[in-house]
Design an enzyme around this catalytic site. Structure first.
Site, PDB file in Angstrom:
ATOM      1  N   GLU A  87      -1.963 -18.975   8.112  1.00 32.83           N
ATOM      2  CA  GLU A  87      -0.786 -18.190   8.487  1.00 32.83           C
ATOM      3  C   GLU A  87      -0.998 -16.676   8.398  1.00 32.83           C
ATOM      4  O   GLU A  87      -0.331 -15.999   7.610  1.00 32.83           O
ATOM      5  CB  GLU A  87       0.418 -18.590   7.626  1.00 32.83           C
ATOM      6  CG  GLU A  87       0.832 -20.027   7.839  1.00 32.83           C
ATOM      7  CD  GLU A  87       2.165 -20.378   7.183  1.00 32.83           C
ATOM      8  OE1 GLU A  87       2.648 -19.597   6.340  1.00 32.83           O
ATOM      9  OE2 GLU A  87       2.710 -21.437   7.515  1.00 32.83           O
TER      10      GLU A  87
ATOM     11  N   GLU B 198       0.647 -28.001   8.512  1.00 32.99           N
ATOM     12  CA  GLU B 198       1.817 -27.994   7.624  1.00 32.99           C
ATOM     13  C   GLU B 198       3.040 -28.356   8.437  1.00 32.99           C
ATOM     14  O   GLU B 198       3.177 -27.932   9.586  1.00 32.99           O
ATOM     15  CB  GLU B 198       2.092 -26.600   7.027  1.00 32.99           C
ATOM     16  CG  GLU B 198       1.135 -26.137   5.986  1.00 32.99           C
ATOM     17  CD  GLU B 198       1.515 -24.761   5.414  1.00 32.99           C
ATOM     18  OE1 GLU B 198       2.695 -24.372   5.481  1.00 32.99           O
ATOM     19  OE2 GLU B 198       0.598 -24.087   4.926  1.00 32.99           O
TER      20      GLU B 198
HETATM   21  O1  IFM Z   1       5.009 -22.680   1.059  1.00 31.78           O
HETATM   22  C1  IFM Z   1       4.685 -22.175   2.324  1.00 31.78           C
HETATM   23  C2  IFM Z   1       3.195 -22.192   2.538  1.00 31.78           C
HETATM   24  O2  IFM Z   1       2.511 -21.522   1.562  1.00 31.78           O
HETATM   25  C3  IFM Z   1       2.880 -21.558   3.862  1.00 31.78           C
HETATM   26  N1  IFM Z   1       3.634 -22.149   4.915  1.00 31.78           N
HETATM   27  C4  IFM Z   1       5.058 -22.311   4.740  1.00 31.78           C
HETATM   28  C5  IFM Z   1       5.349 -22.974   3.412  1.00 31.78           C
HETATM   29  C6  IFM Z   1       6.855 -23.102   3.211  1.00 31.78           C
HETATM   30  O3  IFM Z   1       7.451 -21.843   3.245  1.00 31.78           O
END
Ligand code: IFM
Length: 453
Positions: free
Chosen positions: A163, A358
């Site tokens: 990210e 994710e």
């Molecule tokens: O917890 C975060 C993660 O570290 C990065 N992506 C989004 C998740 C939820 O906010």
């Protein structure tokens, strides 16, 4: 039809969010260690000093993964745990921790997927300019080499950075995340360019020093776009909206193509180059060659999306959400369609096997009077989202795996422990792990006892 055979059903975490042990066994400091130690930045001044105490309890956590039937586990290495100053002297105790974790996973038949950078910039490197210092390309490359040399005999799958949209956007544009800076936009574009170059160098180093043929990718995030209807016009509008550069330059980092086009297509997107021209650093052909060093897999973090239709002016426009639209505890909209249209558009454009690195939600989870944690909203969310992902797989999108965020509740950055994203509940008073109802549901789904509609 359904997901491919040997589909990687997994769950994800990251180092600072779960490990704890921030002052143990020679770990160096990183920007989150320092940022959270200063009052006022994080909800109720929570820190990751103990977090889920995974550093000491990883065997128990792997046992949970095994019982859940996970095929894969995505975790990150804390750069400052293995290289306390970011470069130079290696901390063997940090290496030993990750070796033990990897061994435990492989002994239990769980495939490790390692992320190199999930936001733990070593503080010593930050003091030397961090992402602003062009030397970071080599620092990150050296770190990737170390990781390849020490772990790639057992780890085959790597993601370089997680990210970049967030750690640049929240860390250096709005200042909500560590290191809490509001930098001139020009600087943030330069940092982003260095991030991409560092990614490219890491790909080279992993490939060169890898002890077996590796699958290498990166894991950007982004709000996906889905069409209001199945009309070709709305579908085209959603496709365009997904890849276009945000017009408001202050939100520039929330952008899919600025990050992914250079890596996968070898150039920055033209609309972004025109819009952001006054802020751009010098970009050379050599830089672009490095950034587009070939990768094998495409990771994408997907949580939600925007509904788009074609406007009367022939431009994509957002469809307003109706009053009372479903949202998660953290306030994000529930938009399952993003897990069909997102992978579909990304696969069309980048043509790489996709992992959903994710996806998940936070709920207001509590321990009920019966001692259990009931989270029907999470089960409903997962069923809806995964049905859409399956539809994408059925439509021919090459989807290799899915990582639920997160294996267990953890430190949610500026929100501290106030948001619970886990399949497994963590009682932070005792470190007891309690399976939520959704963890049993996910186990049964993986075991094929539940089918998606
Ligand atoms: O917890 C975060 C993660 O570290 C990065 N992506 C989004 C998740 C939820 O906010």
């Amino acid at each position: 039809m359904s997901f491919r055979e040997n589909f990687m059903w997994g769950a994800a975490t990251s180092a600072y969010q779960i490990e704890g042990a921030v002052h143990e066994d020679g770990k160096g400091l990183h920007i989150w260690d320092v940022y959270t130690s200063e009052p006022g930045h994080i909800f109720e001044n929570h820190t990751g000093e103990v977090a889920c105490d995974h550093y000491h309890r990883f065997r128990e956590d792997v046992k949970i993964m095994k019982e859940m039937g996970l095929k894969a586990y995505r975790f990150s290495i804390d750069w400052s745990r293995v290289l306390p100053e970011g470069t130079g002297k290696v901390n063997e105790k940090g290496i030993a921790f990750y070796n033990a974790l990897i061994d435990e996973l492989t002994a239990n038949g769980i495939e490790p997927f390692v992320t190199l950078y999930h936001w733990e910039l070593p503080y010593e490197l930050y003091k030397r300019g961090g992402w602003m210092n062009p030397q970071i390309v080599e620092w990150f490359g050296d770190y990737a080499r170390l990781v390849a040399e020490r772990f790639s005999d057992r780890v085959k799958n790597f993601f370089t950075i997680n990210e970049p949209q967030c750690f640049i956007g929240l860390g250096f544009v709005t200042g909500e995340h560590a290191p809490g800076l509001k930098c001139p936009l020009k600087d943030t574009f330069e940092m982003a360019h260095n991030v991409l170059k560092a990614h490219g160098r890491a790909v080279q180093r992993l490939r060169h020093y890898g002890k077996q043929p590796l699958n290498i990718g990166f894991a950007p995030t982004g709000s996906m776009c889905y069409p209001k209807s199945d009309s070709p016009e709305d579908i085209e509008a959603a496709r365009q909206a997904l890849f276009e550069a945000p017009g408001d330059v202050k939100g520039w980092s929330w952008n899919v193509s600025w990050w992914s086009d250079p890596v996968l297509l070898g150039h920055y997107p033209e609309d972004g180059l025109a819009l952001y021209e006054p802020y751009l650093p010098r970009i050379t052909e050599e830089d672009m060659r490095l950034i587009s060093e070939p990768i094998d897999i495409y990771g994408q973090n997907i949580y939600n999306g925007r509904c788009i239709r074609m406007g009367e002016d022939g431009r994509p426009e957002d469809v307003k959400r109706y009053e009372g639209f479903a949202k998660t505890a953290i306030g994000w909209p529930v938009t399952p369609e993003c897990l069909y249209w997102g992978p579909k558009f990304l696969y069309e454009r980048y043509k790489k096997p996709i992992y959903i690195t994710e996806n998940g939600l936070s709920c207001h989870d509590t321990i009920s009077l019966d001692g259990k944690v009931h989270d029907p909203n999470r089960i409903d969310f997962l069923a809806r989202y995964l049905t859409q992902l399956q539809k994408a797989a059925d439509a021919g999108v090459d989807i290799r795996g899915y990582f639920q965020w997160s294996l267990m509740d953890n430190f949610e950055w500026a929100k501290g422990y106030s948001d619970r994203f886990g399949l497994v509940y963590v009682d932070y008073r005792t470190q007891e792990r309690i399976w939520k109802d959704s963890a049993y549901w996910y186990r049964d789904l993986i075991a094929g006892k539940i089918s998606l509609s």
